[in-house]
Design an enzyme around this catalytic site. Structure first.
Site, mmCIF file in Angstrom:
data_model
loop_
_atom_site.group_PDB
_atom_site.id
_atom_site.type_symbol
_atom_site.label_atom_id
_atom_site.label_comp_id
_atom_site.label_asym_id
_atom_site.label_seq_id
_atom_site.Cartn_x
_atom_site.Cartn_y
_atom_site.Cartn_z
ATOM 1 N N HIS A 152 0.904 -1.194 0.106
ATOM 2 C CA HIS A 152 0.004 0.174 -0.045
ATOM 3 C C HIS A 152 0.735 1.242 -0.107
ATOM 4 O O HIS A 152 2.037 1.376 0.177
ATOM 5 C CB HIS A 152 -1.177 -0.148 1.184
ATOM 6 C CG HIS A 152 -0.332 -0.220 2.650
ATOM 7 N ND1 HIS A 152 0.121 1.298 3.101
ATOM 8 C CD2 HIS A 152 -0.166 -1.029 3.257
ATOM 9 C CE1 HIS A 152 0.608 0.931 4.292
ATOM 10 N NE2 HIS A 152 0.542 -0.283 4.616
ATOM 11 N N CYS A 168 3.005 -5.208 6.576
ATOM 12 C CA CYS A 168 2.536 -4.590 5.308
ATOM 13 C C CYS A 168 3.948 -4.133 4.635
ATOM 14 O O CYS A 168 4.665 -3.418 5.232
ATOM 15 C CB CYS A 168 1.612 -3.704 5.401
ATOM 16 S SG CYS A 168 -0.323 -4.296 5.766
#
Length: 193
Positions: A152, A168
């Site tokens: 992301h 992440c």
């Protein structure tokens, strides 16, 4: 008249110094803390790690994402011995992982629902945060299978090249928008330590 010009020049100069030293606190969902952020940092709001096409030998098909966690780089395989190389932020100690999966979904300006584990560690987290410039997922998100992990964006470009997340993989918003256009749902993702 001369005094007014000097006063205006002084005000403009002081505003320049204030804007360079302007700091605020912003919640970092990946580290579960509020961090002081100084705007006007030397990177000028962009990662110091520039996106580039590089020579990259692999037996993986074009369209594959390969994340080299120790190198803090993401490679998008183009084929013919080439890849696009991006700087990334990766999981901090205790949150690093490795494995293979596929991109299961893509989203623009995604909303964020903190996982239960994260809300347990940080009880004052919101149950949901709508998408937008201050959202921890940034401008785009590529969901990795049915895991809690994503590739992301981030509005905190100074974190690129660091081990800062809860697992992440983060890129600058500019870079994740570029990657988002290249990646298809179903693309293979390989995360190496």
């Amino acid at each position: 008249m001369k005094t007014a010009a000097i006063i205006l020049a002084s005000i403009a100069l002081s505003m320049t110094f204030v804007s360079e030293a302007m700091a605020t606190k912003r919640y970092n969902a990946d580290t579960n803390t509020f961090e002081e952020v100084t705007y006007g940092a030397r990177t000028g709001g962009k990662s110091a790690i520039k996106r580039q096409v590089v020579s990259y030998q692999t037996n993986q098909r074009p369209g594959t994402i390969i994340i080299e966690t120790s190198e803090r780089r993401l490679y998008f395989v183009l084929g013919d011995g080439k890849a696009v190389k991006y700087g990334v932020g990766v999981g901090r100690d205790g949150f690093r992982w490795a494995g293979q999966n596929r991109i299961s979904r893509k989203a623009e300006w995604p909303g964020w629902t903190p996982p239960a584990q994260m809300r347990k560690r940080v009880p004052d987290l919101p149950a949901y945060m709508p998408g937008g410039p201050d959202n921890p997922l940034g401008a785009r998100a590529l969901y990795i299978g049915s895991t809690l992990y994503r590739v992301h964006g981030t509005s905190e470009p100074w974190t690129i090249g660091q081990a800062v997340s809860s697992g992440c993989i983060r890129l600058t918003n500019e870079d994740v928008m570029d990657l988002y256009e290249r990646v298809r749902v179903g693309a293979k993702v390989i995360v190496n330590r």
